[in-house]
Design a protein around this motif. Structure first.
Motif, mmCIF file in Angstrom:
data_model
loop_
_atom_site.group_PDB
_atom_site.id
_atom_site.type_symbol
_atom_site.label_atom_id
_atom_site.label_comp_id
_atom_site.label_asym_id
_atom_site.label_seq_id
_atom_site.Cartn_x
_atom_site.Cartn_y
_atom_site.Cartn_z
ATOM 1 N N LEU A 108 -25.893 -27.884 29.240
ATOM 2 C CA LEU A 108 -26.407 -29.178 29.660
ATOM 3 C C LEU A 108 -25.757 -29.513 31.001
ATOM 4 N N VAL A 109 -26.584 -29.726 32.004
ATOM 5 C CA VAL A 109 -26.036 -29.968 33.340
ATOM 6 C C VAL A 109 -26.246 -31.444 33.701
ATOM 7 N N ILE A 110 -25.146 -32.134 33.953
ATOM 8 C CA ILE A 110 -25.236 -33.568 34.220
ATOM 9 C C ILE A 110 -24.478 -33.924 35.502
ATOM 10 N N GLY A 111 -24.702 -35.129 35.956
ATOM 11 C CA GLY A 111 -24.008 -35.584 37.161
ATOM 12 C C GLY A 111 -24.660 -36.836 37.712
ATOM 13 N N VAL A 226 -21.259 -28.456 28.537
ATOM 14 C CA VAL A 226 -21.727 -29.653 29.225
ATOM 15 C C VAL A 226 -21.048 -29.638 30.583
ATOM 16 N N ILE A 227 -21.853 -29.312 31.592
ATOM 17 C CA ILE A 227 -21.288 -29.057 32.919
ATOM 18 C C ILE A 227 -21.532 -30.267 33.809
ATOM 19 N N LEU A 228 -20.460 -30.807 34.324
ATOM 20 C CA LEU A 228 -20.567 -31.934 35.259
ATOM 21 C C LEU A 228 -20.575 -31.393 36.682
ATOM 22 N N GLY A 250 -19.101 -35.655 26.637
ATOM 23 C CA GLY A 250 -18.404 -34.454 26.187
ATOM 24 C C GLY A 250 -18.375 -33.341 27.217
ATOM 25 N N VAL A 251 -18.216 -33.709 28.480
ATOM 26 C CA VAL A 251 -18.161 -32.683 29.528
ATOM 27 C C VAL A 251 -17.033 -31.700 29.237
#
Lengths: 311, 495
Positions: A108-111, A226-228, A250-251
């Protein structure tokens, strides 16, 4: 990939960082002694690299303590600074491994908006394809205009399939479909794009929680990563991003982008010190292969402006 | 995660209370804290350095007024200097030229150019009633042109049809011609994101500027930007004649020190700030608000303004009369909740309050629907129960819980909270009413506010914490609870 040795490529990514910081420091150490004023200047140079007041202060103290044993040569002083930075970065340099079973491993890629999530996903997909993994992309950014189109173009370039819904659709639904399809086709890695969100927006953080719930129901271990994605041009707020996304989403890993500009990304040092999250890779350009492994020694030396060591 | 500057200075000046003037040593100690505060707010180092020097000179020898603590006075000096440096507000766009007026947007990748272009187009079209055309010159990022077209539809602003494969300079020429022929007043050019070190893209930008001779060239900068702000400002202003800056993502929790860096390095005014993803979230720039934010003092002015707008005068007066009698029933409590909600809910309030460290934590874990739910509970009571909450026996509580879709525990919590609030109200009355209460805030975290807000700016009923909005608990107002959540609310939040 090109045939350039990889250490050199890595240091290429940090070259501008080191040029500037090295330039600043080199200017300092042609002077006679490491007096208070010089130490102040070192500290400020580190702060100007976005290291943050705390990390910069600690390195300053290291320098103040080390000057008697080491003498005053420029290399020696830079070496101490590099050692300290490396010591901080060493434990967090953990590459991304695809090893989930049952497949797929869900990333899951977030930012925050504009940090470079979509581009990073493309690069990640390309990297994994080169390592012979099967990759599926899920277009979970159903919010921003044309985000799906942007990811589609990248998916075509990387030669990987994309699963997408309509704009404004429920992101969790697309993610669900993605897992189903990846499971059915035996795909190794499912990379999920998400809408950019500022960490203080409750509604969007709830959406993220929902995606996590849906994933967790399909496989309790997912999302595995979970990648920030952090923008190197962001300053100390990057720390707030890490803190909030770590707690609420949950990064468990970081990628820093835009290190090919003038930004120095020293906030990684502060982030490593404070949160200890793995740093998987760094982004150094807009090309599909501009994602580099994160090497703490080379990075630390590059940050203070020392040349890469011979292998 | 950041201490507010007031907190930091508090400890520096503790020993200074009651002295007549700030001597140089005191000021230098304070300025070290100011320096760290500015750096944590991501103000660029060279800017910090010159700013601190300047302010030190101003602050040495200043008389300490008896009414304020030295810390607050330094904060005020720093704040005033920041506002001055951030420049005049309301620098509108220069659009009164022979049409079409060309506005070019430039900036780094991911700074928010495309969204800002659409917001600005909508603003010009709606507020100034001019015909606007947007054109995307971004041929680098996949689907960027498509994105602007979609945003154009949302904003109801015309966009230049996309011709695949056309290069930026040619698109700019075509857009200019289309704007002329079709009688558009304003043409907005959204350019590709670029790094200052990317020579090819920087000369492309210069070429576009040469071809379209823009009347306004706006640099779009992310409020999250760190020390790199200086490089960005320098590299762009070296290549094109900037006329202003737009600061995006001011709805985040970044301090926005980039505003100061931008202003200092480019010398150009900050014209707008982006405050949300919705197409209408673009506001004129208010230097005093950003100054307060950089110093970690919260956006007090906005808060007061919003309070003044949303608190209906009649309601406030009726409330004041009732409180004067010492009564505080469930209807009054409900009115309070509704006012809080009108002001944007707890989260929005917390974001604007000074010294918000403690309360922010509470708000972060809070259910945004909480106020609505409490409202529902009160709505499920009979008129008699609302007037006399002591009527609420076990059976009535069960009924109310069912009626409002909550649990008996929720009802109990609400009743307990009401009791505490009513108790607090009584104490306030004993202490001499709301006027005294407002004075009490001066001792607490909101002390800095007195220096910042002109006396007339506060609503008559006192601070938003007093008659208008949230009743503060006596005692708590002064000690470490600058955000006066109703007593007991924090306990409910923790459930």
């Amino acid at each position: 990939m090109t045939d350039q040795p990889w250490l050199q490529r890595l240091s290429g990514g940090f070259r501008r960082t080191s040029d500037r910081l090295g330039g600043d420091l080199a200017g300092l150490f042609t002077r006679a002694a490491l007096d208070e004023e010089t130490l102040d200047a070192v500290e400020e140079a580190l702060i100007a690299a976005d290291l943050g007041p705390a990390a910069a202060g600690r390195i300053r103290e290291q320098l103040a303590a080390a000057r008697f044993e080491r003498g005053l040569s420029r290399e020696a002083v830079l070496g101490v600074a590099a050692d300290e930075i490396e010591r901080i970065l060493r434990p967090v340099a953990i590459p991304l491994e695809i090893e989930a079973f049952p497949r797929p491993q869900v990333l899951l890629v977030i930012g925050v908006n504009g940090s470079g999530k979509t581009t990073t996903i493309a690069k990640l997909a390309h990297l994994l394809v080169e390592q012979d993994y099967g990759v599926l992309l899920a277009a979970g950014d159903t919010f921003r205009a044309a985000a799906i189109g942007q990811l589609q173009v990248w998916a075509d370039r990387a030669g990987v399939p994309l699963i997408a819904g309509k704009e404004g659709a429920d992101a969790a639904g697309i993610v669900y479909d993605g897992v189903k399809r990846a499971t059915a086709e035996g795909i190794d890695a499912l990379i999920v794009d998400t809408a950019g969100r500022l960490q203080n927006k409750q509604g969007l953080m709830d959406e993220l929680a929902k995606i996590r719930r849906v994933l967790g129901r399909l496989n309790p271990a997912s999302p595995h990563n979970v990648i920030l994605v952090l923008d190197a041009t962001n300053g100390q707020n990057a720390l707030a991003q890490v803190e909030v996304f770590k707690d609420t989403a949950g990064v468990n890993g970081l990628v820093m982008t835009k290190l090919d500009g003038t930004a120095r990304g020293g906030v990684l040092v502060a982030a490593a010190e404070k949160y200890g999250l793995p740093i998987h890779a760094i982004g150094v350009g807009e090309g599909i292969d501009d994602l580099r492994p994160f090497d703490p020694r080379a990075t630390a030396r590059a940050i203070v402006g020392l040349p890469p060591e011979e292998a | 995660m950041f201490d507010s500057l007031s907190d930091r200075l508090g400890s520096v000046f503790e020993r200074l209370r009651g002295r007549g003037a700030l001597n140089e040593e005191d000021v230098r100690a304070a300025m070290r804290e100011v320096r760290v505060a500015l750096l944590e707010a991501d103000v660029a180092l060279p800017v910090v350095r010159s700013f601190v020097d300047q302010v030190t000179a101003k602050a040495v020898g200043v008389q300490v007024l008896r009414s304020v603590t030295p810390g607050q006075q330094v904060v005020k000096i720093v704040n005033d200097a920041l506002v001055e440096l951030l420049g005049a507000e309301n620098s509108e766009l220069r659009l009164d030229v022979t049409p079409p007026a060309v506005v070019m947007m430039v900036g780094l990748q991911g700074s928010g150019k495309t969204t800002t272009t659409a917001k600005l187009a909508r603003r010009i079209q709606k507020q100034e009633r001019r015909k606007v055309l947007m054109a995307s010159l971004d041929v680098n990022r996949p689907a960027a042109q498509e994105q602007l077209a979609v945003l154009g539809k949302q904003a109801e602003v015309a966009t230049l049809p996309v011709v695949p494969g056309q290069q930026p300079v040619d698109i700019a020429r075509r857009a200019l011609q289309a704007a002329r022929l079709q009688g558009f007043d304003v043409l907005l050019l959204d350019t590709a994101g670029r790094l200052g070190v990317d020579e090819a893209l920087m000369s492309e930008m210069a070429a576009v500027a040469a071809a379209s001779s823009p009347h306004e060239t706006l640099l779009v900068v992310d409020a999250l930007t760190g020390q790199d702000a200086v490089n960005v400002a320098r590299s762009f202003s070296e290549r094109v004649e900037l006329s202003g800056v737009v600061l995006t993502r001011m709805d985040g929790d970044a301090r926005g020190g980039a505003a100061l860096s931008m202003r200092a390095v480019t010398g150009k005014p900050i014209k707008f700030v982006g405050t949300g993803e919705a197409i209408d979230r673009l506001e004129a720039f208010h230097p005093e608000r950003v100054a307060g934010r950089i110093l970690g003092m919260g956006d007090v002015v906005s808060l007061v303004e919003r309070a003044a707008q949303t608190i209906e005068a009649d309601e406030a007066e009726a409330m004041a009369r009732k409180l004067a009698k010492g009564g505080f029933d469930m209807d009054d409590m409900r009115a309070q909740f509704r006012q809080m909600q009108r002001m944007g809910g707890l989260g929005a309030l917390a974001g604007m309050m000074p010294g918000m460290k403690a309360a922010k934590g509470a708000v972060a874990g809070m259910d945004p629907k909480l106020l609505t739910r409490m409202d529902a509970i009160i709505g499920s009571m009979t008129a008699g129960e609302r007037a006399k909450p002591e009527l609420m026996n076990a059976r009535r509580r069960i009924r109310v819980a069912k009626g409002s879709g909550t649990t008996v525990q929720d009802v109990n919590r609400l009743l307990k909270m009401h009791q505490e609030m009513a108790g607090a109200m009584k104490k306030i009355k004993k202490m001499g009413g709301l006027g005294k209460l407002a004075a009490m805030f001066g001792k607490g975290g909101m002390g800095a506010l007195e220096g910042l807000v002109p006396p007339g700016a506060l609503p008559k009923s006192g601070l938003p914490g007093a008659g208008g909005g949230l009743p503060g608990m006596p005692g708590a107002g002064g000690a470490g609870a600058p955000f006066n959540l109703p007593p007991g609310l924090d306990k409910i939040l923790k459930k």
